[in-house]
Scaffold this active site. Structure first.
Site, PDB file in Angstrom:
ATOM      1  N   GLY A 122       0.814  -1.220   0.000  1.00 15.16           N
ATOM      2  CA  GLY A 122       0.000   0.000   0.000  1.00 15.16           C
ATOM      3  C   GLY A 122       0.841   1.261   0.000  1.00 15.16           C
ATOM      4  O   GLY A 122       0.520   2.228   0.694  1.00 15.16           O
ATOM      5  N   ALA A 123       1.894   1.276  -0.805  1.00 16.99           N
ATOM      6  CA  ALA A 123       2.872   2.368  -0.736  1.00 16.99           C
ATOM      7  C   ALA A 123       2.678   3.453  -1.788  1.00 16.99           C
ATOM      8  O   ALA A 123       3.556   4.283  -1.976  1.00 16.99           O
ATOM      9  CB  ALA A 123       4.290   1.798  -0.847  1.00 16.99           C
ATOM     10  N   THR A 161       0.324   5.736  -1.633  1.00 17.91           N
ATOM     11  CA  THR A 161      -0.310   6.911  -1.038  1.00 17.91           C
ATOM     12  C   THR A 161      -0.149   6.871   0.475  1.00 17.91           C
ATOM     13  O   THR A 161       0.236   5.851   1.047  1.00 17.91           O
ATOM     14  CB  THR A 161      -1.814   6.973  -1.404  1.00 17.91           C
ATOM     15  OG1 THR A 161      -2.372   8.214  -0.954  1.00 17.91           O
ATOM     16  CG2 THR A 161      -2.575   5.823  -0.768  1.00 17.91           C
ATOM     17  N   GLY A 162      -0.435   7.982   1.140  1.00 19.35           N
ATOM     18  CA  GLY A 162      -0.510   8.023   2.591  1.00 19.35           C
ATOM     19  C   GLY A 162       0.761   7.635   3.316  1.00 19.35           C
ATOM     20  O   GLY A 162       1.875   7.966   2.907  1.00 19.35           O
ATOM     21  N   ILE A 163       0.600   6.913   4.429  1.00 17.47           N
ATOM     22  CA  ILE A 163       1.723   6.510   5.269  1.00 17.47           C
ATOM     23  C   ILE A 163       2.724   5.678   4.487  1.00 17.47           C
ATOM     24  O   ILE A 163       3.944   5.866   4.605  1.00 17.47           O
ATOM     25  CB  ILE A 163       1.214   5.717   6.490  1.00 17.47           C
ATOM     26  CG1 ILE A 163       0.379   6.614   7.403  1.00 17.47           C
ATOM     27  CG2 ILE A 163       2.373   5.110   7.271  1.00 17.47           C
ATOM     28  CD1 ILE A 163      -0.281   5.877   8.554  1.00 17.47           C
ATOM     29  N   TYR A 165     -13.608  -3.798  11.293  1.00 16.83           N
ATOM     30  CA  TYR A 165     -12.274  -3.185  11.252  1.00 16.83           C
ATOM     31  C   TYR A 165     -11.518  -3.461  12.544  1.00 16.83           C
ATOM     32  O   TYR A 165     -10.335  -3.826  12.519  1.00 16.83           O
ATOM     33  CB  TYR A 165     -12.406  -1.684  11.026  1.00 16.83           C
ATOM     34  CG  TYR A 165     -11.075  -0.957  10.965  1.00 16.83           C
ATOM     35  CD1 TYR A 165     -10.217  -1.150   9.893  1.00 16.83           C
ATOM     36  CD2 TYR A 165     -10.694  -0.093  11.991  1.00 16.83           C
ATOM     37  CE1 TYR A 165      -8.987  -0.494   9.835  1.00 16.83           C
ATOM     38  CE2 TYR A 165      -9.472   0.570  11.935  1.00 16.83           C
ATOM     39  CZ  TYR A 165      -8.626   0.367  10.859  1.00 16.83           C
ATOM     40  OH  TYR A 165      -7.400   1.019  10.815  1.00 16.83           O
TER      41      TYR A 165
END
Length: 352
Positions: free
Chosen positions: A45-46, A48-50, A200
């Protein structure tokens, strides 16, 4: 001119205090200056965001960075941007859909074939409070992506991590794990009304339980495994929460949100710290709240639950544990559990 000195000084002091307060509230920055020359880092998940900010900083430190993302157009764009920003040519985009067991297997196969080593695996990607969606393989989306997807990926990369030891696995969890509950009778939310928030929380509790069980199984291998809550960060993860969609939240509460909520660059600091800090060498099976080690919730230190979750997760994703762990007792136990069982039979057994 002198009449402006006091107002300017007061304004500057207020701004300075606000910045210091925000840094304190949000946990501050990674203190380590360690480099990653010669080391390979995989970050899910790289784009966007953290994840993107983590990749950017680790690229600055000289690492070979692999961005593992579902959307290849965004992933390629992020990799190109990071290469340009850091002047590190060794930043690569690779397709990975954590909602697909086949995609995870294909990705792991490419990494094992093409990469000489994997020194750090950062399981960063997540979905949060989405509708009642299912993964390609029929799992509830949040449990499937946040836990099962990373569970399978990590296990498939264990050989590379062992070869590269000392190596590190970092699982991004959340403070909300404290209200999480693993419903072993209905992990897939098919017997009860779907609750996106509780689903979640279940997935984030699963991250901590997975961390502790994996750390136990990897003792003596040189691989450390830790879970971290990065804090409250303004990223695309909250797209399904409805935050800022009302006039009250966007107008009245916005100043408070801006003080307490981190930007992605600050939100990446815990992941960076876990990946590079010298003092993290040999530390394993722990839970961190930003940069500080904390005791997780009681249900997150339940060894029986951690072991049971591992066994069920292994069956659901089709892992043969005897090929991953060399302990004879574990191999025999795994063989007995999986012998003669199809995926459908297992799903029925755990109430999915």
């Amino acid at each position: 001119m002198s009449k402006y000195v006091l107002p300017v000084s007061v304004f500057g002091t207020v701004i300075g205090c606000a910045v210091l307060l925000k840094n304190h509230v949000t946990g501050g920055r990674c203190p380590s200056k360690a480099k990653l020359n010669g080391k390979t880092v995989v970050i899910t998940g790289a784009n966007t965001g953290i994840g993107k900010e983590t990749a950017r900083e680790l690229a600055k430190r000289g690492g070979r960075i692999i961005l593992a993302c579902r959307d290849m157009e965004k992933c390629e764009a992020a990799a190109k941007e990071i290469r340009g920003n850091t002047l590190n040519p060794h930043v690569y985009a690779c397709q990975l859909d954590l909602a697909s067991m086949k995609s995870i297997q294909d990705f792991a196969g490419r990494i094992k074939e093409k990469e000489q080593r994997v020194d750090v695996l950062i399981n960063n990607a997540a979905v949060m409070r989405c509708p009642a969606w299912k993964t390609e393989d029929g799992f509830e989306m949040q449990f499937g992506v946040n836990h099962l997807g990373h569970f399978l990926l990590t296990n498939l990369l264990l050989d590379k991590l062992k070869e590269s030891a000392p190596s590190r696995v970092i699982n991004l969890s959340s403070l909300v794990h404290i209200v999480g509950k693993i419903d072993f009778d209905d992990l897939n939310w098919e017997r009860k009304k779907y609750d996106a928030k509780l689903a979640y929380c279940q997935s984030k509790l699963a991250n901590v339980l997975f961390t502790r069980e994996l750390a136990k199984r990897l003792q003596g291998t040189g691989i450390t495994v830790n879970a971290v809550h990065p804090g409250v960060v303004a990223t695309e993860l909250g797209r399904h929460t409805g935050l800022h969609q009302s006039w009250v939240s966007s107008t009245v509460l916005s100043p408070f949100f801006s003080l307490l909520v981190k930007n992605p660059e600050l939100g990446s600091q815990p992941s960076i710290y876990m990946a590079v800090a010298e003092e993290m060498e040999g530390v394993t099976g722990r839970y961190y709240d930003v940069l500080t080690e904390k005791e997780p919730a009681p249900q997150a230190v339940d060894e029986d639950a951690a072991r049971r979750l591992w066994e069920i997760s292994s069956r659901l994703v089709g892992l043969e544990e005897e090929k991953l762990f060399n302990t004879p007792a574990q191999s025999q136990n795994s063989a007995e559990q999986t012998h003669g069982q199809s995926r459908g039979a297992v799903v029925g057994a755990v109430g999915l």
